[in-house]
Design a protein around this motif. Sequence first.
Motif, PDB file in Angstrom:
ATOM      1  N   ARG A  53       0.732  -1.027  -0.175  1.00  0.00           N
ATOM      2  CA  ARG A  53      -0.058  -0.018   0.002  1.00  0.00           C
ATOM      3  C   ARG A  53       0.948   1.223   0.195  1.00  0.00           C
ATOM      4  N   LEU A  54       2.108   1.080   0.312  1.00  0.00           N
ATOM      5  CA  LEU A  54       2.961   2.321   0.284  1.00  0.00           C
ATOM      6  C   LEU A  54       3.819   2.506  -0.853  1.00  0.00           C
ATOM      7  N   THR A  55       4.341   1.445  -1.327  1.00  0.00           N
ATOM      8  CA  THR A  55       5.236   1.597  -2.507  1.00  0.00           C
ATOM      9  C   THR A  55       4.473   2.482  -3.856  1.00  0.00           C
ATOM     10  N   PRO A  56       2.997   2.300  -4.062  1.00  0.00           N
ATOM     11  CA  PRO A  56       2.488   3.102  -5.082  1.00  0.00           C
ATOM     12  C   PRO A  56       2.298   4.510  -4.601  1.00  0.00           C
ATOM     13  N   ARG A  57       2.231   5.106  -3.056  1.00  0.00           N
ATOM     14  CA  ARG A  57       2.382   6.087  -3.054  1.00  0.00           C
ATOM     15  C   ARG A  57       3.415   6.778  -3.341  1.00  0.00           C
ATOM     16  N   LEU A  58       4.596   6.088  -3.176  1.00  0.00           N
ATOM     17  CA  LEU A  58       5.896   6.703  -3.483  1.00  0.00           C
ATOM     18  C   LEU A  58       6.023   6.997  -4.980  1.00  0.00           C
ATOM     19  N   MET A  59       5.823   5.887  -5.576  1.00  0.00           N
ATOM     20  CA  MET A  59       5.808   5.934  -7.188  1.00  0.00           C
ATOM     21  C   MET A  59       5.050   7.068  -7.784  1.00  0.00           C
ATOM     22  N   ALA A  60       3.798   7.195  -7.246  1.00  0.00           N
ATOM     23  CA  ALA A  60       2.878   8.227  -7.817  1.00  0.00           C
ATOM     24  C   ALA A  60       3.739   9.751  -7.468  1.00  0.00           C
ATOM     25  N   ALA A  61       4.210   9.898  -6.205  1.00  0.00           N
ATOM     26  CA  ALA A  61       4.576  11.039  -6.036  1.00  0.00           C
ATOM     27  C   ALA A  61       6.021  11.493  -6.718  1.00  0.00           C
ATOM     28  N   ALA A  62       6.780  10.165  -7.286  1.00  0.00           N
ATOM     29  CA  ALA A  62       8.000  10.606  -7.946  1.00  0.00           C
ATOM     30  C   ALA A  62       7.835  10.956  -9.265  1.00  0.00           C
ATOM     31  N   GLY A  63       6.742  10.814  -9.931  1.00  0.00           N
ATOM     32  CA  GLY A  63       6.226  11.371 -11.362  1.00  0.00           C
ATOM     33  C   GLY A  63       7.521  10.857 -12.320  1.00  0.00           C
ATOM     34  N   ILE A  64       7.880   9.542 -12.208  1.00  0.00           N
ATOM     35  CA  ILE A  64       8.701   9.036 -13.064  1.00  0.00           C
ATOM     36  C   ILE A  64       8.078   9.023 -14.691  1.00  0.00           C
ATOM     37  N   ARG A  65       9.066   9.503 -15.357  1.00  0.00           N
ATOM     38  CA  ARG A  65       8.636   9.620 -17.021  1.00  0.00           C
ATOM     39  C   ARG A  65       9.353   8.081 -17.969  1.00  0.00           C
ATOM     40  N   ALA A  66       8.918   7.926 -18.914  1.00  0.00           N
ATOM     41  CA  ALA A  66       9.465   6.932 -19.798  1.00  0.00           C
ATOM     42  C   ALA A  66      11.000   7.128 -19.652  1.00  0.00           C
ATOM     43  N   ASP A  67      11.711   8.305 -20.015  1.00  0.00           N
ATOM     44  CA  ASP A  67      12.953   8.278 -20.358  1.00  0.00           C
ATOM     45  C   ASP A  67      13.609   9.124 -18.780  1.00  0.00           C
ATOM     46  N   SER A  68      13.034   8.839 -17.757  1.00  0.00           N
ATOM     47  CA  SER A  68      13.774   9.495 -16.688  1.00  0.00           C
ATOM     48  C   SER A  68      14.845   8.601 -16.251  1.00  0.00           C
ATOM     49  N   ARG A  69      15.897   9.402 -15.791  1.00  0.00           N
ATOM     50  CA  ARG A  69      17.086   8.943 -15.279  1.00  0.00           C
ATOM     51  C   ARG A  69      16.847   8.792 -13.710  1.00  0.00           C
ATOM     52  N   VAL A  70      16.806   7.801 -13.001  1.00  0.00           N
ATOM     53  CA  VAL A  70      16.204   7.524 -11.755  1.00  0.00           C
ATOM     54  C   VAL A  70      17.319   7.050 -10.618  1.00  0.00           C
ATOM     55  N   LEU A  71      17.721   7.582  -9.605  1.00  0.00           N
ATOM     56  CA  LEU A  71      18.404   7.089  -8.603  1.00  0.00           C
ATOM     57  C   LEU A  71      17.554   6.558  -7.475  1.00  0.00           C
ATOM     58  N   ASP A  72      17.771   5.200  -7.053  1.00  0.00           N
ATOM     59  CA  ASP A  72      17.119   4.954  -5.677  1.00  0.00           C
ATOM     60  C   ASP A  72      18.174   4.738  -4.651  1.00  0.00           C
TER      61      ASP A  72
END
Length: 300
Positions: A53-72
Amino acid sequence: MDRGSDRQADGDGAAQPPDGLAAGNTAQSEAWNGDVGEYWVRRRAHQERRYRRLTPRLMAAAGIRADSRVLDIGCGSGGTALEAARAAAAGTVLGVDLSGPMLAEARRQAAAAGLPQVAFAQGDAQVHPFGAAAFDVVISRYGMMFFADPEGALRNIARALRPGGRLAFLCWRDLALNAYLTVPFEALAPYVPPPDFGAPGAPGPFSLADPGRIRALLDGAGFGGVSVEAVDEPMWMGTDEDDAVASLTAMPLTRSLLDQAGEEARGRALAALRETLAAHRGPDGVTLGCASWLVTAGRR
């Protein structure tokens, strides 16, 4: 993107610390490359269900796009990094963690999922050389609370994020609000020593419980537009009370406390824990409340 620091084990298979380790972070590195890291590898699937229930909240807030460069940051066994890679199908994802055992599991999961755009590096985010403005988005699911030098860590993370880039992370609110911990340990309290979750503000799960501290740290590191939102969700503990007891008592912290009790006290402690958790069993299994902050900010 830095893809170095990929060492997993020495010749005997023992987990190794990262090459670059910030001062004061040795204890954290030893824990995550020892029993703590091994525990979370064994409980990977259980952990992902706990946070469903928490992971989707984080992902929605992150706003990752198809071409994003992401650091976790503090990617552990890769659950959030893999979710980010699915969102950034034409981008890249780098998951960074201190734990060699957990990163080895993350690589296995990424290979099985067919996600070549995600890579993993063993490193200390406080000092790791990410490269300037190398990422569009930084995420972390409960990985930001363990820094010996949070000011330095956030400055280093800010340097890695392009101007206008987005930071999104989850961290715990006050211990007293987190029934997923208070309820089990109150059941054990008459029989075992109390757990030590760290002094207020010290590295540990509740070091960012104060929203004022979060805002001050982010402002000092070069972030603006800070939002600190309270998130309250049920935490899934197990399919039934026996599953929940097995998971809790396998935790290195709980196991250590039980080992300090005599045989009779230990038996009573386990019986009390099982009875307590049974009272929280419902159609979805055993659930207890958890209280987090969902923090978002932009790099100035």
